[in-house]
Design an enzyme around this catalytic site. Sequence first.
Site, PDB file in Angstrom:
ATOM      1  N   CYS A   2      54.856 -60.576  18.226  1.00  0.00           N
ATOM      2  CA  CYS A   2      55.793 -59.901  17.324  1.00  0.00           C
ATOM      3  C   CYS A   2      55.014 -59.152  16.247  1.00  0.00           C
ATOM      4  O   CYS A   2      53.858 -59.401  16.001  1.00  0.00           O
ATOM      5  CB  CYS A   2      56.689 -60.925  16.657  1.00  0.00           C
ATOM      6  SG  CYS A   2      57.557 -61.975  17.816  1.00  0.00           S
ATOM      7  N   ARG A  27      51.934 -53.585  20.372  1.00  0.00           N
ATOM      8  CA  ARG A  27      51.884 -55.043  20.576  1.00  0.00           C
ATOM      9  C   ARG A  27      52.912 -55.511  21.593  1.00  0.00           C
ATOM     10  O   ARG A  27      52.891 -56.668  22.024  1.00  0.00           O
ATOM     11  CB  ARG A  27      52.120 -55.762  19.242  1.00  0.00           C
ATOM     12  CG  ARG A  27      51.071 -55.498  18.179  1.00  0.00           C
ATOM     13  CD  ARG A  27      51.579 -55.863  16.789  1.00  0.00           C
ATOM     14  NE  ARG A  27      51.697 -57.289  16.610  1.00  0.00           N
ATOM     15  CZ  ARG A  27      50.739 -58.050  16.057  1.00  0.00           C
ATOM     16  NH1 ARG A  27      49.610 -57.493  15.665  1.00  0.00           N
ATOM     17  NH2 ARG A  27      50.895 -59.335  15.901  1.00  0.00           N
ATOM     18  N   TRP A  76      58.807 -60.054  20.238  1.00  0.00           N
ATOM     19  CA  TRP A  76      58.431 -60.337  21.623  1.00  0.00           C
ATOM     20  C   TRP A  76      59.052 -61.701  21.892  1.00  0.00           C
ATOM     21  O   TRP A  76      58.578 -62.724  21.374  1.00  0.00           O
ATOM     22  CB  TRP A  76      56.911 -60.375  21.783  1.00  0.00           C
ATOM     23  CG  TRP A  76      56.445 -60.859  23.098  1.00  0.00           C
ATOM     24  CD1 TRP A  76      56.134 -62.152  23.450  1.00  0.00           C
ATOM     25  CD2 TRP A  76      56.231 -60.095  24.287  1.00  0.00           C
ATOM     26  NE1 TRP A  76      55.743 -62.223  24.759  1.00  0.00           N
ATOM     27  CE2 TRP A  76      55.788 -60.975  25.296  1.00  0.00           C
ATOM     28  CE3 TRP A  76      56.359 -58.754  24.607  1.00  0.00           C
ATOM     29  CZ2 TRP A  76      55.488 -60.545  26.596  1.00  0.00           C
ATOM     30  CZ3 TRP A  76      56.051 -58.320  25.895  1.00  0.00           C
ATOM     31  CH2 TRP A  76      55.630 -59.216  26.872  1.00  0.00           C
ATOM     32  N   ASN A 102      56.530 -64.350  13.263  1.00  0.00           N
ATOM     33  CA  ASN A 102      55.686 -64.183  14.449  1.00  0.00           C
ATOM     34  C   ASN A 102      55.083 -65.560  14.728  1.00  0.00           C
ATOM     35  O   ASN A 102      54.472 -66.153  13.860  1.00  0.00           O
ATOM     36  CB  ASN A 102      54.570 -63.156  14.167  1.00  0.00           C
ATOM     37  CG  ASN A 102      53.680 -62.951  15.382  1.00  0.00           C
ATOM     38  OD1 ASN A 102      54.059 -63.310  16.498  1.00  0.00           O
ATOM     39  ND2 ASN A 102      52.492 -62.415  15.168  1.00  0.00           N
ATOM     40  N   GLY A 103      55.281 -66.076  15.935  1.00  0.00           N
ATOM     41  CA  GLY A 103      54.706 -67.387  16.278  1.00  0.00           C
ATOM     42  C   GLY A 103      55.754 -68.298  16.892  1.00  0.00           C
ATOM     43  O   GLY A 103      56.780 -67.845  17.401  1.00  0.00           O
ATOM     44  N   GLU A 484      39.451 -65.561  41.362  1.00  0.00           N
ATOM     45  CA  GLU A 484      39.903 -64.722  40.233  1.00  0.00           C
ATOM     46  C   GLU A 484      38.726 -63.969  39.641  1.00  0.00           C
ATOM     47  O   GLU A 484      38.835 -62.793  39.291  1.00  0.00           O
ATOM     48  CB  GLU A 484      40.581 -65.583  39.178  1.00  0.00           C
ATOM     49  CG  GLU A 484      40.957 -64.845  37.906  1.00  0.00           C
ATOM     50  CD  GLU A 484      41.880 -63.650  38.123  1.00  0.00           C
ATOM     51  OE1 GLU A 484      42.422 -63.491  39.235  1.00  0.00           O
ATOM     52  OE2 GLU A 484      42.032 -62.853  37.185  1.00  0.00           O
ATOM     53  N   LYS A 488      38.479 -59.876  39.166  1.00  0.00           N
ATOM     54  CA  LYS A 488      38.211 -59.272  37.854  1.00  0.00           C
ATOM     55  C   LYS A 488      37.069 -58.267  37.937  1.00  0.00           C
ATOM     56  O   LYS A 488      37.130 -57.172  37.421  1.00  0.00           O
ATOM     57  CB  LYS A 488      37.820 -60.376  36.855  1.00  0.00           C
ATOM     58  CG  LYS A 488      38.697 -60.874  35.804  1.00  0.00           C
ATOM     59  CD  LYS A 488      39.739 -60.118  35.161  1.00  0.00           C
ATOM     60  CE  LYS A 488      41.043 -59.771  35.737  1.00  0.00           C
ATOM     61  NZ  LYS A 488      41.868 -60.386  36.609  1.00  0.00           N
ATOM     62  N   GLU A 491      38.148 -55.078  40.051  1.00  0.00           N
ATOM     63  CA  GLU A 491      39.172 -54.156  39.547  1.00  0.00           C
ATOM     64  C   GLU A 491      38.719 -53.369  38.324  1.00  0.00           C
ATOM     65  O   GLU A 491      39.235 -52.282  38.089  1.00  0.00           O
ATOM     66  CB  GLU A 491      40.490 -54.866  39.295  1.00  0.00           C
ATOM     67  CG  GLU A 491      40.496 -55.947  38.262  1.00  0.00           C
ATOM     68  CD  GLU A 491      41.898 -56.562  38.135  1.00  0.00           C
ATOM     69  OE1 GLU A 491      42.888 -55.875  38.387  1.00  0.00           O
ATOM     70  OE2 GLU A 491      41.967 -57.743  37.784  1.00  0.00           O
ATOM     71  N   HIS A 507      29.331 -69.952  57.987  1.00  0.00           N
ATOM     72  CA  HIS A 507      30.177 -69.582  59.144  1.00  0.00           C
ATOM     73  C   HIS A 507      30.293 -68.080  59.283  1.00  0.00           C
ATOM     74  O   HIS A 507      31.278 -67.573  59.800  1.00  0.00           O
ATOM     75  CB  HIS A 507      31.563 -70.225  58.984  1.00  0.00           C
ATOM     76  CG  HIS A 507      31.514 -71.714  58.994  1.00  0.00           C
ATOM     77  ND1 HIS A 507      31.221 -72.448  60.121  1.00  0.00           N
ATOM     78  CD2 HIS A 507      31.640 -72.616  57.976  1.00  0.00           C
ATOM     79  CE1 HIS A 507      31.199 -73.730  59.825  1.00  0.00           C
ATOM     80  NE2 HIS A 507      31.456 -73.869  58.526  1.00  0.00           N
ATOM     81  N   LYS A 607      49.818 -51.767  35.713  1.00  0.00           N
ATOM     82  CA  LYS A 607      49.941 -53.088  35.095  1.00  0.00           C
ATOM     83  C   LYS A 607      50.959 -53.941  35.841  1.00  0.00           C
ATOM     84  O   LYS A 607      50.780 -55.135  36.014  1.00  0.00           O
ATOM     85  CB  LYS A 607      50.367 -52.959  33.621  1.00  0.00           C
ATOM     86  CG  LYS A 607      50.438 -54.285  32.880  1.00  0.00           C
ATOM     87  CD  LYS A 607      49.104 -54.999  32.881  1.00  0.00           C
ATOM     88  CE  LYS A 607      49.180 -56.408  32.339  1.00  0.00           C
ATOM     89  NZ  LYS A 607      47.953 -57.179  32.615  1.00  0.00           N
TER      90      LYS A 607
HETATM   91  C1  AGP Z   1      45.269 -58.785  37.787  1.00  0.00           C
HETATM   92  O1  AGP Z   1      44.221 -58.404  36.904  1.00  0.00           O
HETATM   93  C2  AGP Z   1      46.034 -57.595  38.256  1.00  0.00           C
HETATM   94  N1  AGP Z   1      46.548 -56.863  37.148  1.00  0.00           N
HETATM   95  C3  AGP Z   1      47.039 -57.940  39.337  1.00  0.00           C
HETATM   96  O2  AGP Z   1      46.391 -58.668  40.352  1.00  0.00           O
HETATM   97  C4  AGP Z   1      48.253 -58.766  38.885  1.00  0.00           C
HETATM   98  O3  AGP Z   1      47.845 -60.092  38.635  1.00  0.00           O
HETATM   99  C5  AGP Z   1      49.263 -58.749  40.034  1.00  0.00           C
HETATM  100  O4  AGP Z   1      49.640 -57.403  40.242  1.00  0.00           O
HETATM  101  C6  AGP Z   1      50.503 -59.583  39.754  1.00  0.00           C
HETATM  102  O5  AGP Z   1      51.179 -59.055  38.649  1.00  0.00           O
HETATM  103  P1  AGP Z   1      52.299 -59.967  37.955  1.00  0.00           P
HETATM  104  O6  AGP Z   1      51.590 -61.185  37.471  1.00  0.00           O
HETATM  105  O7  AGP Z   1      52.851 -59.119  36.850  1.00  0.00           O
HETATM  106  O8  AGP Z   1      53.325 -60.308  38.996  1.00  0.00           O
END
Ligand code: AGP
Length: 612
Positions: A2, A27, A76, A102-103, A484, A488, A491, A507, A607
């Site tokens: 927020c 934000r 938020w 906020n919080g 993960e 990271k 991407e 394998h 995103k």
């Molecule tokens: C992760 O860094 C990516 N932005 C992507 O893998 C993301 O996690 C995936 O698209 C799922 O998105 P969501 O969590 O909004 O469903």
Amino acid sequence: MCGIVGFTGDAQAAPILLYGLERLEYRGYDSAGITVNSGAGTLLTEKASGRLANLAVRTDNGTTLRGTCGIGHTRWATHGEPTDNNAHPHVASSGKISIVHNGIIENYRKLKDWLLDKGVKFHSETDTEVVSQLIDYYYEGDLLNAVRKAVYKLEGSYALGIVAADEPSTIIGVRKEGPLIAAYTEDAAYLASDVTAILKYCRDVIYLEDDSIVVIKPGSVTCYNKYGKVQNLTPVTIDWDIEAAQKGGYAHYMLKEIYEQPRVLRDTLAGRITEDGGSVNLSEAGLTREILRSVRKVHIVGCGSAYHAGVVAKYQLESFARIACEVTLASEFRYSSPVVQPGTLCVVISQSGETADSIAALREAKSLGVSVLAVVNVRGSTISREADYVLYTNAGPEIAVATSKAYSAQVAAMTLLAIALAEFNSGVNRESLLAVLGDLRKLPDLAEKVLADVAPVQLAASRYFNRGSVFFIGRGLDYAAALEASLKLKEISYIHSEAYAGGELKHGTISLIEPGTLVVAVALCSKLAEKIESNIKEVKTRGAEVLAVTSESLAGDFADSGDIVITVPDTHELLTPLLAALPLQLFAYYTALNNGCDIDKPRNLAKSVTVE
Ligand code: AGP
């Protein structure tokens, strides 16, 4: 998170508040509102869900609310859907007190019940309104005194802005963990969540200290510590431009969000571990003990990092809760004619709550007659609305396309679920529960410690940023963390990498290892340390260079085999992915930085993938 803005001085407040809220839009928010003190013993308030433009229209760009002192807020949503009614400011029943927040007020339910017993009428679902009503309850003409009494009863993290109808030029700010700044000029004064809201008017800013209260009047700011003693805080001159300020001084939103993770972990755990520390309480998600007891299997679906959080959860659920768990990519689940047994709880993990594949998987699961729990970050999102139960991750808005804090919040939320299911299903003994919950509560502090020591990660990134491909290996929970970490790196640095279970190299993949190949070994699981150590030796004999990420107590095992060894503090085996993620996120970040990549907006990525 927020956004809070306050102004008192020699100009109309509403237009200045709206401008400040615009500067805080980055934000992320889902509603907004302002309160202005009319100067004639009344408070004028307008609120609007949705974009800030809706509020500007409703107040005719602030001209309908006349007065020279006021507070504003972008919300938020955490407790209560993003509606006009739940938007801030929240005005007490008397109409005499208005606040923005906020919080999270962790004990709001207890306080609300106490006030209800005293006949106070509530009109929103928020935790914030409790604060407004509590200050009003104590208010007898001295706002500072009433605020002190109310704040004494609050538990949680919060930043507050408060005005009272009968104190026409005063604003009070309160800071406990939530960021809050103040500033003053000759005939005005400001309060804000961060400097971006007021840089246009003033660059000499006072950063309030934790557990402090500030009284703001035109031309003056007086800060008090938690003992009521005046603090002489020296203003800091801000030379950032607006964009730099929105990143809190970090070079990228992603780096800022990586460093927000200790707070995000605190906020995601807040109110979900019982006060005696011996149990998990997910009732806010609708997950009662009866429902948890009825779960015979968990089937997790998600995409990308959300899927990886599910893989972590699988290991936790099966090893600790002794509950069978399947994890499926949402894009596969929806077309695979899945067989889901009765008694299965389907868990859809999603930061945005709008990922098309995950929505489709949720609908597929519901068509099969199973209950669906959403672990989601955005209130009011499609997934949060269509699920039977919702456990929110309190990560706040995530601006960088590559997730960091939301992933960690997902893992933390799923860890809580695993512990809750362990408690009500496998009859795990109390010592085990207390042990893992005790370490879980310490995790935010350990995360801060990890993030404070960035040098080894920067060294690794400076040495390995130009590798053509990278292999991530791990076993058990470390393998889940490696998945993960690999995503990271891919991407944001555009370097190809793959994550492998350590035992899988022989394998096939080991044929790819040649002199100079970088292998990142995630090795925090003590039970499997010897196994991963032999995997490291396998690749070393073929010329690989090894970056080992391990725990302090295991560091000695890898001192000889790791070319660079990064250590994180020891914690419960179940929680290691939450610490491993931090240096691995930073490794990806600094590698991408060294490669000059567009870190916050990587090519080809969105995103939220709202299309198939
Ligand atoms: C992760 O860094 C990516 N932005 C992507 O893998 C993301 O996690 C995936 O698209 C799922 O998105 P969501 O969590 O909004 O469903």
